[in-house]
Design an enzyme around this catalytic site. Structure first.
Site, short mmCIF file in Angstrom:
data_model
loop_
_atom_site.label_atom_id
_atom_site.label_comp_id
_atom_site.label_asym_id
_atom_site.label_seq_id
_atom_site.Cartn_x
_atom_site.Cartn_y
_atom_site.Cartn_z
N SER A 239 -22.13 -79.98 7.18
CA SER A 239 -20.64 -79.24 7.40
C SER A 239 -20.31 -79.76 5.87
O SER A 239 -20.47 -79.67 5.29
CB SER A 239 -19.84 -80.13 8.04
OG SER A 239 -19.79 -81.92 7.05
N GLU B 127 -25.70 -75.80 1.78
CA GLU B 127 -25.62 -75.09 2.53
C GLU B 127 -24.62 -75.52 3.81
O GLU B 127 -25.05 -75.89 4.41
CB GLU B 127 -26.51 -74.56 3.40
CG GLU B 127 -28.03 -73.73 2.33
CD GLU B 127 -28.06 -72.37 2.01
OE1 GLU B 127 -27.12 -71.51 2.65
OE2 GLU B 127 -28.46 -72.00 0.99
N GLY C 280 -20.54 -82.03 2.83
CA GLY C 280 -21.22 -81.26 1.80
C GLY C 280 -20.76 -81.75 0.57
O GLY C 280 -20.80 -82.63 -0.24
N CYS D 135 -24.09 -71.71 11.72
CA CYS D 135 -23.20 -71.28 10.49
C CYS D 135 -22.94 -70.39 10.87
O CYS D 135 -21.75 -70.11 10.12
CB CYS D 135 -23.83 -71.95 8.94
SG CYS D 135 -25.88 -71.24 9.30
N GLU E 1 -13.56 -73.64 12.23
CA GLU E 1 -14.92 -73.51 12.35
C GLU E 1 -15.37 -73.86 13.36
O GLU E 1 -15.36 -75.29 13.42
CB GLU E 1 -16.15 -73.57 11.49
CG GLU E 1 -17.15 -73.54 11.95
CD GLU E 1 -18.50 -73.97 11.41
OE1 GLU E 1 -18.51 -75.32 10.43
OE2 GLU E 1 -19.20 -73.37 11.11
P1 NAD Z 1 -23.32 -82.67 8.84
O1 NAD Z 1 -22.68 -82.26 7.61
O2 NAD Z 1 -22.37 -83.53 10.28
O3 NAD Z 1 -24.85 -83.94 8.50
C1 NAD Z 1 -25.65 -82.84 8.10
C2 NAD Z 1 -26.27 -84.21 7.71
O4 NAD Z 1 -26.05 -84.96 6.94
C3 NAD Z 1 -27.29 -84.51 8.68
O5 NAD Z 1 -28.49 -84.69 8.47
C4 NAD Z 1 -26.59 -85.78 8.70
O6 NAD Z 1 -26.93 -87.09 9.17
C5 NAD Z 1 -26.49 -85.96 6.90
N1 NAD Z 1 -25.47 -86.66 6.78
C6 NAD Z 1 -23.99 -87.02 7.19
N2 NAD Z 1 -22.89 -87.77 5.97
C7 NAD Z 1 -23.70 -88.15 5.13
C8 NAD Z 1 -23.73 -88.33 3.86
N3 NAD Z 1 -22.33 -89.25 3.27
N4 NAD Z 1 -24.53 -88.78 3.09
C9 NAD Z 1 -25.96 -87.61 3.05
N5 NAD Z 1 -26.06 -87.01 4.50
C10 NAD Z 1 -24.56 -87.14 5.07
O7 NAD Z 1 -22.96 -81.43 9.75
P2 NAD Z 1 -24.15 -81.38 11.19
O8 NAD Z 1 -22.32 -81.23 12.30
O9 NAD Z 1 -25.48 -81.25 11.15
O10 NAD Z 1 -24.19 -79.51 11.37
C11 NAD Z 1 -23.26 -78.84 11.47
C12 NAD Z 1 -22.31 -78.02 10.52
O11 NAD Z 1 -23.55 -77.94 9.58
C13 NAD Z 1 -21.49 -76.55 10.90
O12 NAD Z 1 -20.54 -77.05 9.67
C14 NAD Z 1 -22.76 -75.57 10.21
O13 NAD Z 1 -21.49 -74.63 9.74
C15 NAD Z 1 -23.41 -76.76 9.10
N6 NAD Z 1 -24.43 -75.23 8.77
C16 NAD Z 1 -24.55 -74.65 7.77
C17 NAD Z 1 -26.02 -73.58 7.76
C18 NAD Z 1 -26.01 -73.02 6.66
O14 NAD Z 1 -27.38 -72.64 5.94
N7 NAD Z 1 -24.86 -72.31 5.35
C19 NAD Z 1 -26.51 -73.88 8.91
C20 NAD Z 1 -26.31 -74.91 9.53
C21 NAD Z 1 -25.70 -75.00 10.25
#
Ligand code: NAD
Length: 485
Positions: free
Chosen positions: A232, A253, A236, A287, A387
């Site tokens: 997310s 991403e 990010g 995404c 989103e």
């Molecule tokens: P998220 O941001 O909650 O988690 C993603 C990953 O980050 C997980 O492995 C999580 O354990 C880790 N994480 C969580 N907090 C962290 C921190 N402080 N430091 C480092 N790592 C941490 O996302 P999600 O809910 O797993 O995925 C959904 C989101 O991902 C949606 O917003 C979607 O649009 C996006 N997404 C983007 C793409 C792309 O290519 N742009 C592809 C797929 C999903």
């Protein structure tokens, strides 16, 4: 390609452990993720802590010099054998992916096929030195050198493709790689690590599972050179902040709120058949799913009626239902978030074209929600601005080109956008005005291991895949040679 018999079979129903230095590695504490179709607890997985991270990073660091000394062709050979070994284990991986991600069989099979092809095709990429100047006096060359230890932080929606989509370019470029899966979907990653341990030299590919405290241990680690994160936009930003303390290289991403603009000259019956899956695939949890659909006012009513019929034809069901096209939302946290958006329907008096607020919980298990279309809500409503990442989306009316471009671009997100028309030139002209990392004409889902993928604005920093993505795993070096003193 090796035959399936060449590769040892993996047990996909037990023994989920970290892969460190090509060995299975347990942790004193374990945790379990949940099958979103049944809400049942799945297998125990490691709960990695600082000591596990330190060990994996030091092993990856030690493996780096020998790995980067290999040629591209040698490293590509390892990737090819890895793709073959994954393919030999594809049915076990598919079952696991259906369980951990709540994917119907068609989606799980599609993800695995694309991911295997991705590893194979990535192995064909090469980065050449750029010769910029070569005169009698001097030569200037630009080189692209691997960085060291890379970490891929992966979300839960496409746990296999997004993990392998980082692993391939990272190791091909000469880096060593640690895979950190989402706590919601750690199972396929750990088994793909077990397969990798049979192929790669120790320390080149490792996988560590943990809870939400694990990612920050990697972003803070001084010996990690690069973080490639998919998730997310909110997380990010935290990752970028954390990487600043050690000036790590990073690719982000992030989320999307993709607009799709439909002109009035399209064949409605044909286009709705394509748009339906591109908007609702994986129950909106991609995404790059179409998340805002702008339809020209002249065909709006006809389009909406036909679109509703397509969406109504999608069967909703769990991983075990072979006819299902849409599965559940992947986890309870996301389920509650999306349900909150559904609860706005009544409060905001949105017009519902199909679906609607989920009926009261009747004891049925699984995080299922009805596919829902909101008919022309206001531009500032949550369903347009946010989103959703669930099976609910708005269809909006437009009439003026400049205005629809402004509305499509009026967001912090900039992942993908598409334009649909029989007049390709007109559509391309409009597509060029859209602020997004990918634009499509008469499609929304074209992807290739040879084409970079990433976002503008809050949808990302840098790109994955293709030569651009491969260079993202390298430090650029300007190399000067003076031929005469
Ligand atoms: P998220 O941001 O909650 O988690 C993603 C990953 O980050 C997980 O492995 C999580 O354990 C880790 N994480 C969580 N907090 C962290 C921190 N402080 N430091 C480092 N790592 C941490 O996302 P999600 O809910 O797993 O995925 C959904 C989101 O991902 C949606 O917003 C979607 O649009 C996006 N997404 C983007 C793409 C792309 O290519 N742009 C592809 C797929 C999903």
């Amino acid at each position: 390609m090796g035959s399936a018999a060449d590769f040892p079979k993996i047990d996909f129903t037990s023994n989920f452990q970290n892969i460190i230095n090509n060995a299975l590695s347990s942790t004193p504490e374990t945790r379990q993720a949940v099958d979103p179709s049944t809400e049942e607890l799945l297998y125990h997985v490691p709960l990695s802590k600082q000591a596990d991270v330190d060990k994996a990073v030091s092993v990856a660091k030690a493996a780096f010099p020998a790995w980067k000394a290999l040629s591209y062709d040698e490293r590509a050979g390892y990737l090819g054998r890895y793709a073959d070994a994954i393919e030999a284990n594809v049915s076990g991986l598919q079952e696991l992916l259906m369980k951990e991600a709540g994917k119907p069989v068609s989606n799980a099979a599609g993800e695995l096929q694309f991911a295997i092809a991705h590893v194979r095709e990535t192995a064909k990429l090469r980065i050449e030195d750029d010769l910029i100047e070569d005169t009698e006096e001097r030569r200037a060359t630009v080189r692209y050198l691997p960085m060291g230890v890379g970490v891929g932080i992966i979300p839960w929606n496409y746990p296999v493709l997004l993990g392998l989509g980082k692993l391939g370019p990272a190791v091909l470029a000469g880096n060593t790689f640690i895979w950190k899966p989402s706590p919601f979907s750690p199972y396929t990653a750990l088994k793909l690590g077990e397969i990798a341990a049979q192929i790669f030299p120790p320390g080149v590919v490792q996988v560590l599972s943990g809870d939400e405290s694990l990612g920050p241990l990697f972003t803070a680690h001084p010996d990690v050179a690069k973080i490639s994160f998919t998730g997310s936009s909110a997380t990010g930003k935290k990752v970028m902040q954390a990487c600043a303390s050690t000036l790590k290289r990073l690719t982000l991403e992030l989320g999307g709120n993709d607009a799709s603009i439909i002109y009035d000259d399209v064949d409605v019956a044909q286009v709705v058949q394509k748009i339906g899956p591109m908007a609702f695939m994986h129950s909106g949890q991609i995404c790059m799913d179409i998340k805002r659909l702008y339809v020209h006012e002249k065909i709006y009513d006809e389009f909406l009626a036909a679109f509703v019929q397509v969406v109504k034809s999608f069967k909703v069901g769990g991983g075990g239902d072979p006819e299902a096209f849409l599965g559940p939302v992947q986890n309870r946290m996301q389920f509650e978030k999306v349900k909150d958006l559904y609860s706005e329907i009544g409060k905001q008096k949105w017009q519902v074209a199909t679906g609607g607020e989920p009926v009261a919980y009747d004891g049925k298990k699984g995080f299922f929600l009805p596919p829902t279309i909101i008919d022309n809500p206001p531009d500032d409503s949550r369903i347009v601005v946010e989103e959703p990442f669930g099976p609910i989306m708005p269809v909006l009316k437009w009439s003026d080109e400049d205005e629809v471009v402004r509305r499509a671009n009026n967001t912090n997100m900039g992942l993908g956008a598409s334009v649909w028309s029989n007049d390709i030139e007109k559509a391309e002209r409009l597509a060029r005005r859209l602020e997004a990392g990918s634009t499509w004409v008469n499609s929304h889902f074209e992807l290739s291991p040879y084409v970079p993928f990433g976002g503008h604005k809050w949808s990302g920093v840098g790109m994955d895949w293709g030569i651009v993505g491969l260079k993202g795993w390298c430090n650029t070096q300007a190399s000067w040679v003076r031929k005469k003193f």
